[in-house]
Design a protein around this motif. Sequence first.
Motif, PDB file in Angstrom:
ATOM      1  N   LEU A 424       0.713  -1.218  -0.006  1.00 27.91           N
ATOM      2  CA  LEU A 424      -0.032   0.240   0.012  1.00 27.91           C
ATOM      3  C   LEU A 424       0.866   1.097  -0.104  1.00 27.91           C
ATOM      4  CD1 LEU A 424      -2.714  -1.222   2.643  1.00 27.91           C
ATOM      5  CD2 LEU A 424      -3.118  -0.516   0.057  1.00 27.91           C
ATOM      6  N   PHE A 425       1.710   1.035   0.605  1.00 27.80           N
ATOM      7  CA  PHE A 425       2.871   2.546   0.732  1.00 27.80           C
ATOM      8  C   PHE A 425       3.555   2.627  -0.559  1.00 27.80           C
ATOM      9  CE2 PHE A 425       7.117   4.177   1.173  1.00 27.80           C
ATOM     10  CZ  PHE A 425       6.832   5.475   1.846  1.00 27.80           C
ATOM     11  N   ASN A 426       4.066   1.626  -1.073  1.00 31.41           N
ATOM     12  CA  ASN A 426       4.594   1.766  -2.641  1.00 31.41           C
ATOM     13  C   ASN A 426       3.696   2.332  -3.529  1.00 31.41           C
ATOM     14  OD1 ASN A 426       7.647   1.067  -2.479  1.00 31.41           O
ATOM     15  ND2 ASN A 426       6.578  -0.667  -1.246  1.00 31.41           N
ATOM     16  N   VAL A 427       2.204   1.722  -3.416  1.00 32.52           N
ATOM     17  CA  VAL A 427       1.209   1.944  -4.503  1.00 32.52           C
ATOM     18  C   VAL A 427       0.713   3.423  -4.138  1.00 32.52           C
ATOM     19  CG1 VAL A 427      -1.057   1.716  -5.062  1.00 32.52           C
ATOM     20  CG2 VAL A 427       0.364  -0.258  -4.661  1.00 32.52           C
ATOM     21  N   GLY A 428       0.855   3.895  -2.977  1.00 34.36           N
ATOM     22  CA  GLY A 428       0.603   5.464  -2.763  1.00 34.36           C
ATOM     23  C   GLY A 428       1.659   6.112  -3.241  1.00 34.36           C
ATOM     24  N   LEU A 429       2.900   5.910  -2.978  1.00 34.74           N
ATOM     25  CA  LEU A 429       4.055   6.823  -3.446  1.00 34.74           C
ATOM     26  C   LEU A 429       3.889   6.681  -5.286  1.00 34.74           C
ATOM     27  CD1 LEU A 429       6.837   8.178  -2.921  1.00 34.74           C
ATOM     28  CD2 LEU A 429       7.973   5.999  -3.529  1.00 34.74           C
ATOM     29  N   ILE A 430       3.615   5.564  -5.723  1.00 30.79           N
ATOM     30  CA  ILE A 430       3.481   5.575  -7.233  1.00 30.79           C
ATOM     31  C   ILE A 430       2.296   6.524  -7.636  1.00 30.79           C
ATOM     32  CG2 ILE A 430       3.041   4.091  -9.249  1.00 30.79           C
ATOM     33  CD1 ILE A 430       4.348   1.684  -7.661  1.00 30.79           C
ATOM     34  N   LEU A 431       1.293   6.384  -7.123  1.00 33.29           N
ATOM     35  CA  LEU A 431       0.000   7.102  -7.713  1.00 33.29           C
ATOM     36  C   LEU A 431       0.532   8.825  -7.231  1.00 33.29           C
ATOM     37  CD1 LEU A 431      -2.954   5.300  -5.982  1.00 33.29           C
ATOM     38  CD2 LEU A 431      -2.237   5.610  -8.354  1.00 33.29           C
ATOM     39  N   LEU A 432       1.005   9.004  -6.087  1.00 26.24           N
ATOM     40  CA  LEU A 432       1.169  10.507  -6.044  1.00 26.24           C
ATOM     41  C   LEU A 432       2.224  11.086  -6.978  1.00 26.24           C
ATOM     42  CD1 LEU A 432       0.628  12.764  -4.150  1.00 26.24           C
ATOM     43  CD2 LEU A 432       2.595  12.141  -2.485  1.00 26.24           C
ATOM     44  N   CYS A 433       3.457  10.151  -7.140  1.00 26.44           N
ATOM     45  CA  CYS A 433       4.302  10.564  -8.348  1.00 26.44           C
ATOM     46  C   CYS A 433       3.990  10.507  -9.657  1.00 26.44           C
ATOM     47  CB  CYS A 433       5.570   9.897  -7.842  1.00 26.44           C
ATOM     48  SG  CYS A 433       6.499  10.380  -6.443  1.00 26.44           S
ATOM     49  N   SER A 434       3.089   9.496  -9.804  1.00 30.77           N
ATOM     50  CA  SER A 434       2.563   9.512 -11.063  1.00 30.77           C
ATOM     51  C   SER A 434       2.146  10.801 -11.936  1.00 30.77           C
ATOM     52  CB  SER A 434       1.583   8.436 -11.426  1.00 30.77           C
ATOM     53  OG  SER A 434       0.277   8.588 -10.750  1.00 30.77           O
ATOM     54  N   ILE A 435       1.350  11.495 -11.024  1.00 29.77           N
ATOM     55  CA  ILE A 435       0.843  12.907 -11.425  1.00 29.77           C
ATOM     56  C   ILE A 435       1.925  13.864 -11.833  1.00 29.77           C
ATOM     57  CG2 ILE A 435      -0.667  14.532 -10.721  1.00 29.77           C
ATOM     58  CD1 ILE A 435      -1.891  13.208  -8.656  1.00 29.77           C
ATOM     59  N   SER A 436       2.839  14.022 -11.109  1.00 30.31           N
ATOM     60  CA  SER A 436       3.986  14.737 -11.528  1.00 30.31           C
ATOM     61  C   SER A 436       4.808  14.036 -12.648  1.00 30.31           C
ATOM     62  CB  SER A 436       4.895  14.717 -10.178  1.00 30.31           C
ATOM     63  OG  SER A 436       4.234  15.198  -9.148  1.00 30.31           O
ATOM     64  N   VAL A 437       4.894  12.853 -12.721  1.00 28.68           N
ATOM     65  CA  VAL A 437       5.719  12.192 -13.909  1.00 28.68           C
ATOM     66  C   VAL A 437       4.918  12.716 -15.263  1.00 28.68           C
ATOM     67  CG1 VAL A 437       6.229  10.196 -14.952  1.00 28.68           C
ATOM     68  CG2 VAL A 437       6.738  10.134 -12.628  1.00 28.68           C
ATOM     69  N   ILE A 438       3.556  12.571 -15.242  1.00 28.33           N
ATOM     70  CA  ILE A 438       2.812  12.950 -16.277  1.00 28.33           C
ATOM     71  C   ILE A 438       3.029  14.407 -16.692  1.00 28.33           C
ATOM     72  CG2 ILE A 438       0.474  13.181 -17.358  1.00 28.33           C
ATOM     73  CD1 ILE A 438       1.620  10.482 -17.443  1.00 28.33           C
ATOM     74  N   GLN A 439       2.733  15.409 -15.536  1.00 33.13           N
ATOM     75  CA  GLN A 439       3.068  16.753 -15.745  1.00 33.13           C
ATOM     76  C   GLN A 439       4.649  16.979 -16.200  1.00 33.13           C
ATOM     77  OE1 GLN A 439       4.920  19.092 -13.764  1.00 33.13           O
ATOM     78  NE2 GLN A 439       4.328  20.974 -14.967  1.00 33.13           N
ATOM     79  N   PHE A 440       5.530  16.328 -15.716  1.00 35.53           N
ATOM     80  CA  PHE A 440       6.988  16.570 -15.932  1.00 35.53           C
ATOM     81  C   PHE A 440       7.137  16.051 -17.462  1.00 35.53           C
ATOM     82  CE2 PHE A 440      11.631  15.464 -16.045  1.00 35.53           C
ATOM     83  CZ  PHE A 440      11.845  16.638 -15.330  1.00 35.53           C
ATOM     84  N   CYS A 441       6.503  15.071 -17.893  1.00 32.35           N
ATOM     85  CA  CYS A 441       6.695  14.491 -19.189  1.00 32.35           C
ATOM     86  C   CYS A 441       5.913  15.517 -20.308  1.00 32.35           C
ATOM     87  CB  CYS A 441       6.004  13.014 -19.421  1.00 32.35           C
ATOM     88  SG  CYS A 441       7.174  11.842 -18.382  1.00 32.35           S
ATOM     89  N   ALA A 442       4.862  15.812 -19.811  1.00 30.41           N
ATOM     90  CA  ALA A 442       3.904  16.695 -20.512  1.00 30.41           C
ATOM     91  C   ALA A 442       4.596  18.298 -20.909  1.00 30.41           C
ATOM     92  CB  ALA A 442       2.736  17.092 -20.165  1.00 30.41           C
ATOM     93  N   THR A 443       5.643  18.413 -19.971  1.00 24.32           N
ATOM     94  CA  THR A 443       6.490  19.759 -19.979  1.00 24.32           C
ATOM     95  C   THR A 443       7.767  19.576 -20.875  1.00 24.32           C
ATOM     96  OG1 THR A 443       5.592  20.481 -17.991  1.00 24.32           O
ATOM     97  CG2 THR A 443       7.388  21.409 -18.848  1.00 24.32           C
ATOM     98  N   ALA A 444       8.481  18.399 -20.508  1.00 25.71           N
ATOM     99  CA  ALA A 444       9.548  17.787 -21.096  1.00 25.71           C
ATOM    100  C   ALA A 444       9.401  17.535 -22.565  1.00 25.71           C
ATOM    101  CB  ALA A 444      10.453  16.651 -20.507  1.00 25.71           C
ATOM    102  N   PHE A 445       8.251  17.011 -22.957  1.00 22.59           N
ATOM    103  CA  PHE A 445       8.035  16.442 -24.279  1.00 22.59           C
ATOM    104  C   PHE A 445       7.030  17.502 -25.011  1.00 22.59           C
ATOM    105  CE2 PHE A 445       9.287  12.365 -22.469  1.00 22.59           C
ATOM    106  CZ  PHE A 445      10.755  12.452 -22.503  1.00 22.59           C
ATOM    107  N   GLY A 446       7.154  18.701 -24.652  1.00 19.25           N
ATOM    108  CA  GLY A 446       6.089  19.532 -24.908  1.00 19.25           C
ATOM    109  C   GLY A 446       5.928  19.618 -26.653  1.00 19.25           C
ATOM    110  N   TYR A 447       6.949  19.469 -27.001  1.00 19.86           N
ATOM    111  CA  TYR A 447       6.850  19.560 -28.632  1.00 19.86           C
ATOM    112  C   TYR A 447       6.211  18.352 -29.268  1.00 19.86           C
ATOM    113  CZ  TYR A 447       8.669  20.002 -33.520  1.00 19.86           C
ATOM    114  OH  TYR A 447       8.822  20.048 -34.847  1.00 19.86           O
TER     115      TYR A 447
END
Length: 510
Positions: A424-447
């Motif tokens: 549960l702890f690792n799933v929570g960490l993955i879920l919380l960071c997955s939002i930031s990963v998507i935002q990070f990727c949407a910015t890094a791969f904006g083109y």
Amino acid sequence: MGDFNLALVIVAIVVCILVFIFNIYLLVNYQHPDDINQAYFPKFVVVLGLSVSAISILMLPADVANRQACQHAIYNGACNYTLPMKYLWLVIYILDAVLVFFVIPFAMFYYEGDQDKSVWKRIKGALLWVITTAIVIGLLLGILYGLVGKVDFTVRHLSSSTTTFPSTFTAYSRNQPCIGSASHQCSAYSASTASEKTWTMHATFPEYVVALATIVGSVLFSIFGGVGIACLPLGLIFSFIRRPKAVITRSQYIKEATELGKKAKELREAADALHQEERSGSKGRKWRKNVKAVEKELLLLEDDVKALEEVYPQGEKAETSWALTVIGYLAKLVLGVLGLIVSVAWVTHIVIYLLIDPPLSAFLNEVFIKLDNLWGLLGTAAFAFFCFYLLVATIAGAMMLGLRLVFITIHPMKWGATLMNSFLFNVGLILLCSISVIQFCATAFGYYAQATAAQEIFGHTLQSLRGIKYLYKYNVFQIAFVAFAGLTFVYYIAFGWRRRKPSGRFQLSS
């Protein structure tokens, strides 16, 4: 057009089913024997959370494909028949936030509750914690949304005068210049000096919840992800460097096994003492610190036992076991080198595309586009791989810091020996960071991901929110990510080659 959209819907459904089946497979094979045929609610939460996190990562490539479905539309309204990606993004991330802040904490409190208490008392205690958390978070979100939940878009106001309608009509040609002498006057050409103005509007509440969750996740992601992007490949490479070179003798094995047996006995006595304190109700700050210390020492002891078994294989297939050990370390070296290439590519892309203004190159964006030109799925697959790699690196960084910092709880994932609270702890960490990963990727791969619903949410709305936009304007998270990656790289170069010595006598802090 319709056939393409139907195919995209079918692919999305099939992928969701495959993700769900794969997560059940992970749960079954990673779960601890003590959790078999019980703890069904935490198991459901684990499968649901892993599925949501995986689907959220895969939604960005799907968003790109959805954009391509109406990219060459020849009639107005063609894009109305594509997937409603913006609403799907909001649904998936609201569900993400609910799981992270409410459902997973409830499941963890219930699972870790005193086994001597009745089921109803454990549910009551877990609900008390979750309801209290919900009230605090709800009030905080409501106050923040009412005060600063606004979006400030910077716009440029242009104006121009009109010209007299000509008495004789002359068709415009693309060969005629827009400016200069004897040219036609273009829109806003004769405008006065352009002025910037701020267009303010209230963000929707779901978008604001996603934004705040992204900020929390971005703080963790910049730390864990920055550490993990370096320690994930370097850990594998230095594991090969520190590998056992040969088997030990029987006398050496007996000596080492005796020391580990003494250490195991000390840890058992310490665990019993902590259990007695828990029964007496004295679960203070010192007790929690000692629990984390015991968990850390137990994890290191398990690693020592595994290392001892590697250098002294026993049984009829001892030679085969040693050969597999050698092959395993060679595989770690290969994976470490490949991972190092990906990590270097990530850090290089962040520096030359995000931190340097104007960007030196689109780098990975151009790579994905060229792969798409070779075959439509190649660019999408590579894009998804880089996003997943960031998630794996984040978990690796959390594990590394958990072993070295007392205030971070250790929750290792082990094949056939993972308790539900660690799951549960690792799933929570993955879920919380997955939002930031998507935002990070949407910015890094904006083109590469331009004109997608994800970029509208994470690229425009999020980066224009009042009070939050400055974190993105000055690339705070990207700079922190690169800084932690650099510090971790220096740490591994300085200390990574050293073999860890077994710890001495363990005592609880008083």
